[in-house]
Design a protein around this motif. Structure first.
Motif, PDB file in Angstrom:
ATOM      1  N   MET A 143      -5.327  -6.887 -13.779  1.00 36.68           N
ATOM      2  CA  MET A 143      -6.040  -6.960 -12.501  1.00 36.68           C
ATOM      3  C   MET A 143      -6.476  -5.558 -12.088  1.00 36.68           C
ATOM      4  SD  MET A 143      -3.718  -9.687 -10.384  1.00 36.68           S
ATOM      5  CE  MET A 143      -5.038 -10.134  -9.258  1.00 36.68           C
ATOM      6  N   ARG A 144      -7.688  -5.461 -11.541  1.00 38.32           N
ATOM      7  CA  ARG A 144      -8.220  -4.139 -11.204  1.00 38.32           C
ATOM      8  C   ARG A 144      -8.302  -3.946  -9.702  1.00 38.32           C
ATOM      9  NH1 ARG A 144     -10.034   0.090 -13.745  1.00 38.32           N
ATOM     10  NH2 ARG A 144      -9.817  -1.097 -15.690  1.00 38.32           N
ATOM     11  N   LEU A 145      -7.723  -2.817  -9.275  1.00 33.24           N
ATOM     12  CA  LEU A 145      -7.769  -2.383  -7.882  1.00 33.24           C
ATOM     13  C   LEU A 145      -8.734  -1.217  -7.754  1.00 33.24           C
ATOM     14  CD1 LEU A 145      -6.579  -2.074  -4.924  1.00 33.24           C
ATOM     15  CD2 LEU A 145      -4.901  -0.524  -5.953  1.00 33.24           C
ATOM     16  N   TYR A 146      -9.710  -1.356  -6.866  1.00 35.22           N
ATOM     17  CA  TYR A 146     -10.568  -0.234  -6.495  1.00 35.22           C
ATOM     18  C   TYR A 146     -10.023   0.364  -5.204  1.00 35.22           C
ATOM     19  CZ  TYR A 146     -14.027  -1.417 -10.016  1.00 35.22           C
ATOM     20  OH  TYR A 146     -14.661  -1.654 -11.216  1.00 35.22           O
ATOM     21  N   LEU A 147      -9.684   1.644  -5.259  1.00 35.51           N
ATOM     22  CA  LEU A 147      -9.113   2.338  -4.118  1.00 35.51           C
ATOM     23  C   LEU A 147     -10.117   3.366  -3.623  1.00 35.51           C
ATOM     24  CD1 LEU A 147      -5.453   3.525  -3.761  1.00 35.51           C
ATOM     25  CD2 LEU A 147      -7.327   4.968  -2.982  1.00 35.51           C
ATOM     26  N   LEU A 148     -10.560   3.213  -2.381  1.00 38.78           N
ATOM     27  CA  LEU A 148     -11.531   4.129  -1.781  1.00 38.78           C
ATOM     28  C   LEU A 148     -10.793   5.259  -1.086  1.00 38.78           C
ATOM     29  CD1 LEU A 148     -13.177   1.542  -2.292  1.00 38.78           C
ATOM     30  CD2 LEU A 148     -14.312   1.914  -0.089  1.00 38.78           C
ATOM     31  N   ALA A 149     -11.232   6.496  -1.323  1.00 35.43           N
ATOM     32  CA  ALA A 149     -10.540   7.644  -0.745  1.00 35.43           C
ATOM     33  C   ALA A 149     -11.514   8.781  -0.484  1.00 35.43           C
ATOM     34  CB  ALA A 149      -9.429   8.117  -1.681  1.00 35.43           C
ATOM     35  N   LEU A 150     -11.153   9.622   0.457  1.00 39.50           N
ATOM     36  CA  LEU A 150     -11.827  10.898   0.671  1.00 39.50           C
ATOM     37  C   LEU A 150     -10.975  11.963  -0.011  1.00 39.50           C
ATOM     38  CD1 LEU A 150     -12.953  10.374   4.379  1.00 39.50           C
ATOM     39  CD2 LEU A 150     -14.330  10.124   2.319  1.00 39.50           C
ATOM     40  N   ASN A 151     -10.285  12.812   0.732  1.00 37.35           N
ATOM     41  CA  ASN A 151      -9.412  13.814   0.123  1.00 37.35           C
ATOM     42  C   ASN A 151      -8.103  13.163  -0.343  1.00 37.35           C
ATOM     43  OD1 ASN A 151      -9.110  13.583   3.107  1.00 37.35           O
ATOM     44  ND2 ASN A 151      -7.243  14.736   2.665  1.00 37.35           N
ATOM     45  N   PRO A 152      -7.400  13.743  -1.311  1.00 34.29           N
ATOM     46  CA  PRO A 152      -6.097  13.221  -1.723  1.00 34.29           C
ATOM     47  C   PRO A 152      -5.093  13.281  -0.572  1.00 34.29           C
ATOM     48  CG  PRO A 152      -6.951  14.754  -3.361  1.00 34.29           C
ATOM     49  CD  PRO A 152      -7.834  14.880  -2.146  1.00 34.29           C
ATOM     50  N   THR A 153      -4.248  12.259  -0.452  1.00 33.47           N
ATOM     51  CA  THR A 153      -3.217  12.213   0.580  1.00 33.47           C
ATOM     52  C   THR A 153      -1.881  11.821  -0.040  1.00 33.47           C
ATOM     53  OG1 THR A 153      -3.566   9.864   1.111  1.00 33.47           O
ATOM     54  CG2 THR A 153      -4.921  11.488   2.309  1.00 33.47           C
ATOM     55  N   ASP A 154      -0.801  12.181   0.649  1.00 29.77           N
ATOM     56  CA  ASP A 154       0.529  11.797   0.184  1.00 29.77           C
ATOM     57  C   ASP A 154       0.679  10.281   0.138  1.00 29.77           C
ATOM     58  OD1 ASP A 154       1.356  14.466  -0.014  1.00 29.77           O
ATOM     59  OD2 ASP A 154       1.973  14.520   2.090  1.00 29.77           O
ATOM     60  N   SER A 155       0.074   9.579   1.095  1.00 27.74           N
ATOM     61  CA  SER A 155       0.189   8.118   1.127  1.00 27.74           C
ATOM     62  C   SER A 155      -0.325   7.501  -0.170  1.00 27.74           C
ATOM     63  CB  SER A 155      -0.590   7.556   2.318  1.00 27.74           C
ATOM     64  OG  SER A 155      -0.037   7.971   3.542  1.00 27.74           O
ATOM     65  N   VAL A 156      -1.426   8.035  -0.670  1.00 21.24           N
ATOM     66  CA  VAL A 156      -2.008   7.503  -1.898  1.00 21.24           C
ATOM     67  C   VAL A 156      -1.252   7.992  -3.125  1.00 21.24           C
ATOM     68  CG1 VAL A 156      -4.051   7.572  -3.385  1.00 21.24           C
ATOM     69  CG2 VAL A 156      -4.301   7.112  -0.939  1.00 21.24           C
ATOM     70  N   THR A 157      -1.060   9.308  -3.240  1.00 18.70           N
ATOM     71  CA  THR A 157      -0.494   9.856  -4.475  1.00 18.70           C
ATOM     72  C   THR A 157       0.990   9.538  -4.637  1.00 18.70           C
ATOM     73  OG1 THR A 157      -0.127  11.994  -3.400  1.00 18.70           O
ATOM     74  CG2 THR A 157      -2.182  11.707  -4.582  1.00 18.70           C
ATOM     75  N   GLU A 158       1.741   9.471  -3.529  1.00 19.67           N
ATOM     76  CA  GLU A 158       3.181   9.212  -3.621  1.00 19.67           C
ATOM     77  C   GLU A 158       3.555   7.780  -3.260  1.00 19.67           C
ATOM     78  OE1 GLU A 158       5.869  12.137  -1.978  1.00 19.67           O
ATOM     79  OE2 GLU A 158       4.254  13.620  -1.880  1.00 19.67           O
ATOM     80  N   GLY A 159       2.610   7.065  -2.631  1.00 15.87           N
ATOM     81  CA  GLY A 159       2.914   5.713  -2.180  1.00 15.87           C
ATOM     82  C   GLY A 159       2.159   4.634  -2.926  1.00 15.87           C
ATOM     83  N   PHE A 160       0.844   4.567  -2.711  1.00 17.25           N
ATOM     84  CA  PHE A 160       0.074   3.436  -3.222  1.00 17.25           C
ATOM     85  C   PHE A 160      -0.156   3.476  -4.728  1.00 17.25           C
ATOM     86  CE2 PHE A 160      -1.074   3.272   1.307  1.00 17.25           C
ATOM     87  CZ  PHE A 160      -0.733   1.950   1.557  1.00 17.25           C
ATOM     88  N   LEU A 161      -0.415   4.636  -5.299  1.00 14.35           N
ATOM     89  CA  LEU A 161      -0.652   4.674  -6.742  1.00 14.35           C
ATOM     90  C   LEU A 161       0.607   4.347  -7.545  1.00 14.35           C
ATOM     91  CD1 LEU A 161      -3.182   7.626  -7.149  1.00 14.35           C
ATOM     92  CD2 LEU A 161      -3.621   5.160  -7.157  1.00 14.35           C
ATOM     93  N   PRO A 162       1.778   4.907  -7.202  1.00 11.15           N
ATOM     94  CA  PRO A 162       2.987   4.464  -7.908  1.00 11.15           C
ATOM     95  C   PRO A 162       3.262   2.972  -7.709  1.00 11.15           C
ATOM     96  CG  PRO A 162       3.382   6.548  -6.807  1.00 11.15           C
ATOM     97  CD  PRO A 162       2.049   6.065  -6.326  1.00 11.15           C
ATOM     98  N   ALA A 163       2.976   2.452  -6.517  1.00 11.09           N
ATOM     99  CA  ALA A 163       3.175   1.018  -6.278  1.00 11.09           C
ATOM    100  C   ALA A 163       2.235   0.194  -7.148  1.00 11.09           C
ATOM    101  CB  ALA A 163       2.950   0.702  -4.806  1.00 11.09           C
ATOM    102  N   ALA A 164       0.984   0.633  -7.273  1.00 12.35           N
ATOM    103  CA  ALA A 164       0.028  -0.080  -8.126  1.00 12.35           C
ATOM    104  C   ALA A 164       0.499  -0.089  -9.571  1.00 12.35           C
ATOM    105  CB  ALA A 164      -1.345   0.568  -8.010  1.00 12.35           C
ATOM    106  N   ALA A 165       1.061   1.035 -10.014  1.00 13.26           N
ATOM    107  CA  ALA A 165       1.593   1.090 -11.379  1.00 13.26           C
ATOM    108  C   ALA A 165       2.742   0.110 -11.557  1.00 13.26           C
ATOM    109  CB  ALA A 165       2.038   2.515 -11.697  1.00 13.26           C
ATOM    110  N   ARG A 166       3.619   0.024 -10.563  1.00 15.07           N
ATOM    111  CA  ARG A 166       4.741  -0.922 -10.649  1.00 15.07           C
ATOM    112  C   ARG A 166       4.256  -2.366 -10.665  1.00 15.07           C
ATOM    113  NH1 ARG A 166       7.075   3.170  -7.290  1.00 15.07           N
ATOM    114  NH2 ARG A 166       6.481   2.076  -5.372  1.00 15.07           N
ATOM    115  N   LEU A 167       3.125  -2.626 -10.037  1.00 18.91           N
ATOM    116  CA  LEU A 167       2.558  -3.974 -10.029  1.00 18.91           C
ATOM    117  C   LEU A 167       1.731  -4.256 -11.273  1.00 18.91           C
ATOM    118  CD1 LEU A 167       1.398  -4.222  -6.296  1.00 18.91           C
ATOM    119  CD2 LEU A 167       3.353  -5.378  -7.344  1.00 18.91           C
ATOM    120  N   GLY A 168       1.565  -3.256 -12.130  1.00 23.93           N
ATOM    121  CA  GLY A 168       0.806  -3.436 -13.362  1.00 23.93           C
ATOM    122  C   GLY A 168      -0.694  -3.486 -13.166  1.00 23.93           C
ATOM    123  N   LEU A 169      -1.205  -2.867 -12.104  1.00 21.58           N
ATOM    124  CA  LEU A 169      -2.634  -2.902 -11.801  1.00 21.58           C
ATOM    125  C   LEU A 169      -3.384  -1.789 -12.522  1.00 21.58           C
ATOM    126  CD1 LEU A 169      -2.470  -3.468  -7.919  1.00 21.58           C
ATOM    127  CD2 LEU A 169      -2.701  -5.200  -9.721  1.00 21.58           C
TER     128      LEU A 169
END
Length: 390
Positions: free
Chosen positions: A1-27
């Protein structure tokens, strides 16, 4: 399954939160951003595509010419409407774009709440410096601002002209909102919904810098509010149509009345979301992503209810170069888990902004007794030094 994540500058929420979570979900994740090089440096193993993410048409085109999407998601304040429109275009689960717009546009939020009969606040928009006949003191802020940027308390017509001129010189073409100052203790409410079920995760009591600015200097976790207060906030969110995914709502309570300051239709930031996931002991970021994949939330999230927490944001008190500061730290003291992360590198020179950009670092502290959490946090900060030279 493919997740498109829209972002401006890098943030802790994305790099430490959502991206590791997406990896755990196998996305499979594709990041769409207007700052691709910054993301490639931060997340070299994730696919990053350049896109004018502020334009929903460009987002739709970029996705249409790439892989088929299973979810379109953003945790950026600035990109909720675009993500919602793109998700709707591809017939995917997502937020109502109208609710996303109402949350982002502070003037439209006030109009909607007033029209719904749940709360009426004196408010108007200006695009040039004006001496208004208003109920002073008033709050002046960008209509679509974020993170206390250019939010200031004005005491009278002359002050309003001066402050609005300063902001418009920094932000040409920006629409500003002038609204009555709402007294009371500042709180947040953190919610998570799937469009049918809405969970209240708790919130924070926020301590601000002295006026005229509104810098969030300290936050203490509050697991539950009195039911009448919570009901008032949720009724205002219902009037805005907010109820899907994560939402971070700021409100004041005065004489038992709860009144919304602003609605950030995404997870709370400034590392509070990372703290919440640890404190509540739930896969918070996975839950948020699952809602955007169309999965219903469980009736019971299994939230841990015995936690106490505090966040502290050491702030610069002057312009200059940061010459001495503590580095990243992880330790446990008297049962309190402490995580300190610097937000500014030594050797960097900055102006004094009067916003969250003055943060030098963030301390996250979690435990089971608030008094102990407070004491350990205070000692940690007292034993460290931040030095700023002109």
């Amino acid at each position: 399954m493919r997740l498109y994540l829209l972002a401006l500058n890098p943030t802790d929420s994305v790099t430490e939160g959502f991206l590791p979570a997406a990896a755990r979900l196998g996305l499979d994740v594709t990041v769409l951003t207007d700052q691709p090089e910054a993301h490639r440096r931060t997340i070299p193993d994730i696919e990053v595509l350049e896109c004018d993410v502020r334009d929903f048409r460009a987002v739709i085109t970029r996705i249409s010419t790439h892989h088929r999407p299973d979810a379109v998601f953003s945790n950026s304040d600035h990109l909720q409407t675009q993500a919602a429109l793109a998700a709707a275009y591809f017939e995917l689960p997502g937020k109502d774009w109208r609710a996303a717009l109402r949350a982002k546009d502070k003037a439209e939020m006030r109009r909607r709440l007033a029209a719904s009969g749940v709360d009426a606040v004196w408010s108007t928009e200006i695009t040039e410096p004006l001496a208004l006949d208003a109920p002073y003191p008033c709050v002046l802020k960008p209509r679509e601002g974020v993170a206390s940027e250019d939010v200031v308390l004005v005491q009278g017509p002359e002050d309003l002209v001066t402050r609005s001129k300063e902001i418009l010189e920094r932000r040409p073409g920006t629409a500003l909102v002038v609204e009555e100052y709402l007294p009371g203790e500042l709180h947040t409410l953190e919610t998570l919904g799937d469009g049918h079920v809405r969970h209240v995760l708790g919130g924070f009591r926020t301590e601000l810098s002295p006026p005229p600015y509104f810098i969030e200097e300290r936050m203490v976790f509050v697991p539950a509010r009195p039911e009448p207060v919570q009901a008032q906030v949720l009724a205002q969110l219902d009037a805005l149509g907010v109820g899907f995914g994560a939402c971070h709502t700021e409100f004041v309570v005065h004489a038992g009345r709860a009144r919304i300051i602003e609605v950030n239709y995404r997870a709370i930031g400034d590392q509070c979301d990372l703290l919440l996931a640890r404190l509540l002991d739930i896969p918070l970021f996975e839950h948020i992503l699952r809602t955007h994949l169309g999965e219903p939330l469980p009736a019971d999230l299994g939230v841990r209810r015995d936690g106490a927490a505090r966040l502290e944001y050491p702030c610069a008190d002057r312009a200059g170069t940061l010459t001495e500061a503590p580095g990243p730290t992880e330790l446990t003291v008297d049962g309190v888990r402490l995580t300190y992360r610097p937000l500014r590198e030594t050797g960097e020179r900055h102006d004094l902004y009067g916003t969250n950009r003055d943060y030098l670092g963030v301390l996250r502290a979690t435990g089971t007794d608030q008094a102990t959490v407070d004491r350990v946090s205070a000692r940690f900060l007292a034993e460290r030094r931040w030095e700023i030279q002109p």
